[in-house]
Design an enzyme around this catalytic site. Structure first.
Site, mmCIF file in Angstrom:
data_model
loop_
_atom_site.group_PDB
_atom_site.id
_atom_site.type_symbol
_atom_site.label_atom_id
_atom_site.label_comp_id
_atom_site.label_asym_id
_atom_site.label_seq_id
_atom_site.Cartn_x
_atom_site.Cartn_y
_atom_site.Cartn_z
ATOM 1 N N GLU A 1 11.214 3.103 3.674
ATOM 2 C CA GLU A 1 11.523 2.971 5.100
ATOM 3 C C GLU A 1 12.747 2.052 5.284
ATOM 4 O O GLU A 1 13.487 2.184 6.245
ATOM 5 C CB GLU A 1 10.309 2.408 5.865
ATOM 6 C CG GLU A 1 10.346 2.725 7.353
ATOM 7 C CD GLU A 1 9.007 2.484 8.048
ATOM 8 O OE1 GLU A 1 8.362 3.452 8.460
ATOM 9 O OE2 GLU A 1 8.619 1.307 8.186
ATOM 10 N N HIS B 1 -2.661 9.938 -18.458
ATOM 11 C CA HIS B 1 -3.440 11.172 -18.597
ATOM 12 C C HIS B 1 -3.170 12.104 -17.427
ATOM 13 O O HIS B 1 -3.968 12.993 -17.143
ATOM 14 C CB HIS B 1 -4.924 10.827 -18.725
ATOM 15 C CG HIS B 1 -5.175 9.925 -19.890
ATOM 16 N ND1 HIS B 1 -5.375 10.392 -21.174
ATOM 17 C CD2 HIS B 1 -5.177 8.572 -19.983
ATOM 18 C CE1 HIS B 1 -5.519 9.358 -22.000
ATOM 19 N NE2 HIS B 1 -5.399 8.244 -21.294
ATOM 20 N N LYS C 1 7.905 11.366 15.733
ATOM 21 C CA LYS C 1 7.011 10.934 16.826
ATOM 22 C C LYS C 1 7.324 11.736 18.085
ATOM 23 O O LYS C 1 6.431 12.187 18.800
ATOM 24 C CB LYS C 1 7.213 9.444 17.118
ATOM 25 C CG LYS C 1 6.576 8.516 16.110
ATOM 26 C CD LYS C 1 6.713 7.077 16.613
ATOM 27 C CE LYS C 1 6.347 6.088 15.540
ATOM 28 N NZ LYS C 1 6.753 4.731 15.874
HETATM 29 O O1 LIG Z 1 2.771 -1.889 13.935
HETATM 30 P P1 LIG Z 1 3.116 -0.685 14.712
HETATM 31 O O2 LIG Z 1 4.050 -0.956 15.830
HETATM 32 O O3 LIG Z 1 1.871 0.027 15.196
HETATM 33 O O4 LIG Z 1 3.887 0.313 13.758
HETATM 34 C C1 LIG Z 1 3.294 0.826 12.607
HETATM 35 C C2 LIG Z 1 4.335 1.405 11.698
HETATM 36 O O5 LIG Z 1 5.047 2.421 12.361
HETATM 37 C C3 LIG Z 1 6.425 2.364 11.998
HETATM 38 O O6 LIG Z 1 7.124 1.889 13.081
HETATM 39 C C4 LIG Z 1 6.923 3.692 11.618
HETATM 40 O O7 LIG Z 1 6.474 4.642 12.509
HETATM 41 C C5 LIG Z 1 6.472 1.382 10.852
HETATM 42 O O8 LIG Z 1 7.701 0.826 10.698
HETATM 43 C C6 LIG Z 1 5.397 0.445 11.230
HETATM 44 O O9 LIG Z 1 4.985 -0.356 10.174
#
Ligand SMILES: O=P(O)(O)OC[C@H]1O[C@](O)(CO)[C@@H](O)[C@@H]1O
Length: 622
Positions: free
Chosen positions: A401, A430, A535
């Protein structure tokens, strides 16, 4: 039961290393090394290989890449005496931490190191600015302060320093009160909390999962479970496993943003389970989130047991040493101050501007060498220790990331990254080591070696002169040698034991290596713009699903009910171009008894006809 003093035994070494002065954005954007940037000559090409080729072409114009290519053609050192000299010559040792780093099985040449030196100096400078409070995440206009969490005196102002210290004290006190039974669930027969259900995803889950697996004692004061997805089956499983112990479960909802859909869904599902069990969720819920986030406001308004802050300047994937990681760890009886000490000691070591003396820089050097600075090879992480099983998964987010970016800091399309996978040794011998040894040569390995097999006094020889742990040792060394004999490069990180201190140090080591490597390739390691696309697309699918449902509802309200073909549904949704997605939506709803197939089945999309069992118009439009 772990004592409070065990959780919070000593203060991390808090030697101020830098002036506590906030600086403006560091100059590393402008001063970025020329050969890690390239113009967008082929914006459609997303393939790593083609990017690698483009970059290699660019890089070959420079000395260092010429050196890199020449040295690689030469192959790896095979003479045992020369290799031993290389091993000793390059071995990094942190005596106090008992941590060693062996980079001798990566074939970088002295000329390459020399060529990289100016870039490392620029990376060290950028890191120094970052630690002083520069806006090191320029796209989001944020400071990047996870290093302050283990040495609050380094924070750029006294407000942040006090905030860090107060939170740490609050975490220790709360964990102590829960473990001692001072804070207790209202209706549990045990009279104290026995379980933790942690709800969070990504950086709000991976660190706590790693630490629980690595460090939780066999009989922790509270056992931990995780809901880290929006999979109803997975959620049901966790809740079912808790059974009547739901009444003595502390639910920790972790989300920096406070609005991540998977986490929100997990919370709603858990709250429903509480209602059905006649329990008051607010008396058992804890939130870890940014102030005034949706989650924070919900927890405040509903009067949850406690709320702990996440800071704007701590990224999810580097949040293990914030309340995100520390609270669950402390509740399991893990000495969190020792984790902080380990991280702080590693931070001190990785501030060295002498490449050879800086283990994070050595890692970044090896990654650059092995992957040609463009992620042309994958990093296989193999801890030979069951308790470190989740280290590769944790590193996957931290590394991928952070480094997997489309654009560099100058706006050039670079499609950077470094792929990480792995599990544990010798188990993987394995499974896929066959391919590593003999198959496609697209990786380098990082072995994590743990010297201590068992606590003192527990070992025995299962055959003359040989223990079970000797086998594990032999498997690691054998695999390292066998891979090297076939020109497969590897790094080995050795720790004495898996302890809060060594785990803290490992986390800090990789955090810094990622930061330095990001500077070498001129990218922003601290944002994640690519995640937004998925998203957004998921949101669009759900919006389309609501339209499909409305259309089917309307049709189901007609008498007689007229089942619709996919084309008809798409037409009525005014989305003929989305017919494939509409088909997938209907397939999913039908599999979950929320739509009925009138004619044919989902295997015959052209002649499929669908309707809803009942007319639900009011409910839909509510
Ligand atoms: O802590 P949050 O805001 O729920 O985000 C969870 C995760 O989602 C992300 O933003 C990626 O979608 C990550 O960087 C982060 O760790």
């Amino acid at each position: 039961m772990a004592s409070l003093s065990g959780l919070c035994s000593s203060s991390p070494s808090l030697k101020p290393k830098h002036d506590r002065v906030a600086k403006l954005t560091p100059s590393f954007r402008k001063d970025s090394p020329a050969f890690s940037t390239r113009s967008n000559s082929n914006s459609n090409s997303n393939s790593k290989l083609s990017v690698a080729r483009e970059v290699s072409a660019d890089l070959s114009k420079t000395n260092s890449v010429g050196v890199l290519k020449k040295a690689k053609q030469g192959g790896l050192e095979k003479d045992p005496k020369a290799l031993w000299r290389r091993y000793v010559d390059w071995l990094y040792q942190h005596k106090e931490l008992g941590l060693y780093l062996d980079v001798s099985r990566v074939g970088f040449s002295d000329e390459f190191v020399e060529e990289m030196e100016p870039r490392f100096q620029a990376a060290f400078k950028a890191m120094e600015e970052l630690e002083k409070g520069a806006i090191a995440n320029p796209d989001e206009g944020r400071m990047v302060g996870h290093y302050w969490l283990r040495n609050s005196k380094l924070a750029p102002n006294s407000f942040l320093q006090i905030q860090i210290e107060k939170t740490l004290d609050a975490v220790c006190k709360f964990a102590g009160d829960v473990i001692s039974g001072k804070i207790k669930p209202p209706s549990s027969p045990e009279g104290r909390f026995t379980q933790i259900l942690s709800v969070g995803i990504g950086g709000s889950a991976l660190g706590p999962q790693l630490v629980a697996e690595a460090l939780a004692p066999d009989n922790p004061p509270l056992k931990i479970r995780f809901i880290d997805n929006t999979d109803p089956g997975g959620i049901d499983h966790q809740i079912a496993q808790l059974g009547p112990e739901l009444a003595s479960t502390l639910v920790i909802v972790i989300s920096k943003s406070g609005g991540t859909p998977e986490t929100r869904n997990g919370l709603l599902e858990v709250q429903k389970a509480f209602r059905e069990a006649g329990l008051d969720f607010s008396k058992q819920g804890v939130a870890i989130t940014q102030e005034n986030s949706l989650l924070d406001n919900t927890a405040r308004i509903e009067g949850w047991v406690a709320r702990f802050p996440m800071y704007d300047w701590v990224g999810g994937r580097t949040s293990e040493m914030s309340a995100v990681g520390l609270l669950p760890a402390a509740l399991q009886g893990i000495d969190i101050r020792e984790m902080l000490v380990g991280a702080s000691m590693m931070d001190n070591a990785t501030r060295s501007t002498v490449l050879r003396d800086n283990p994070a820089a050595l890692l970044a050097l090896c990654w650059y060498w092995a992957c040609d600075g463009v992620g042309s090879k994958d990093m296989v992480v193999l801890p030979y220790k069951d308790s470190l099983l989740l280290f590769s998964r944790y590193l996957q987010q931290l590394v991928m990331e952070s480094l997997g970016k489309e654009f560099d800091l100058d706006g050039n399309r670079v499609n950077q990254g470094l792929s990480v996978y792995g599990n544990k040794g010798s188990t993987d011998q394995h499974a896929y080591i066959q391919q590593l040894r003999e198959g496609v040569h697209n990786f380098f390995v990082t072995f994590i070696e743990v010297l201590r097999d068992r606590p003192p006094g527990h070992d025995w020889e299962l055959e003359p002169g040989v223990t079970c742990g000797d086998y594990l040792f032999g498997m690691l060394q054998g695999t390292r040698s066998a891979l090297y004999a076939n020109d497969r490069e590897s790094i080995t990180v050795t720790v004495q034991e898996v302890t809060p201190r060594s785990v803290g140090a490992l986390i800090a080591l990789y955090e810094r290596a990622v930061g330095l490597y990001a500077s070498l390739v001129n990218i922003n390691a601290y944002h994640q713009p690519g995640v937004e696309a998925g998203k957004k697309a998921a949101g669009e699918v759900l919006a389309l699903q609501k339209r499909v449902l409305a259309v089917l509802n309307d049709a189901s309200c007609e008498q007689p009910i007229e089942p619709l073909t996919l084309e008809e549904v798409a037409e009525r949704c005014h989305s003929p171009e989305d017919i494939e997605m509409i088909y997938k939506i209907i397939e999913h709803m039908a599999a979950n008894d929320r739509a009925l197939i009138a004619e044919r089945d989902c295997g015959s999309p052209y002649s499929l006809k669908v309707f809803l069992g009942e007319c639900n118009v009011d409910e839909l439009y509510d």
